[in-house]
Design a protein around this motif. Structure first.
Motif: not given
Length: 207
Positions: A24-27, A90-93
């Motif tokens: 998952s990638a979040v801006k 899992q999580l990239v910002l």
């Protein structure tokens, strides 16, 4: 607090590659008034070489940019800062820092497109520069948290007093932060992620 040097971009490095485990990638957008430490935060926390668009301040900004309280600044962001941090496997910002001067606010439209939330950096020496920024976020309906940046010569006030002075609702998270410290910046981003999670799981009655 601003760092005006940047490493030349000479091509991708292996350590800049996105982790294979990322799902998952979040801006996220880093906002605030002029000189509150946005570029410093992105540089401090980014696991890749950050992209910055700092330019030397010139006479063109005299009488246009309000530099009261930050007269020592010699460079300023004119487009955006960009960095990346993996909060877990899992999580990239993806971090986008906005320019602080009002004359560059037209760039916010593109920077906010697709963003899930924002971190508002605040300098207690110039609390008033955060008011318009927060107002624009509220008008856009962008969820945000407020991070009080720890400038060495800044007055220290209880968060409850700062919340009242900024007329912030109780449900908006407010934390202390040091934009020079990676762990502190990461905590601010984690606070935003937790807040966004509560918004997605809250029932209509509890919102």
């Amino acid at each position: 607090m601003d760092c005006t040097t940047s490493e030349a971009l000479v091509g991708p490095r292996s350590e800049d590659a996105l982790p294979a485990s990322a799902t998952s990638a979040v801006k996220v957008v880093i906002v605030g008034g002029f000189g509150v430490g946005k570029t410093t935060l992105v540089r401090s926390v980014s696991e890749i070489r950050p992209l910055t668009t700092e330019e030397t301040m010139t006479q063109a900004g005299v009488g246009v940019d309000d530099i009261a309280g930050v007269e020592h600044k010699t460079a300023t962001t004119v487009a955006m800062d960009f960095g990346r941090i993996s909060l877990n496997e899992q999580l990239v910002l993806y971090l986008f820092g906005t320019p602080g001067q009002e004359r560059f606010w037209f760039l916010w439209n593109g920077l906010f497109e697709g963003a899930l939330g924002a971190v508002v950096l605040v300098d207690t020496r110039r609390l008033e520069v955060s008011f318009d920024v927060i107002g624009r976020l509220e008008d856009r309906g962008v969820p945000f948290v407020v991070a009080i940046n720890a400038f060495p010569d800044a007055p220290v006030h209880p968060l409850s007093e700062l919340r009242a002075a900024m007329d912030l609702p109780d449900y908006v998270p407010m934390i202390d932060c040091d934009a020079r410290d990676r762990a502190s910046c990461r905590d601010a981003l984690l606070t935003l992620m937790r807040y966004l999670h509560t918004l997605t799981t809250a029932t209509p009655e509890s919102q």
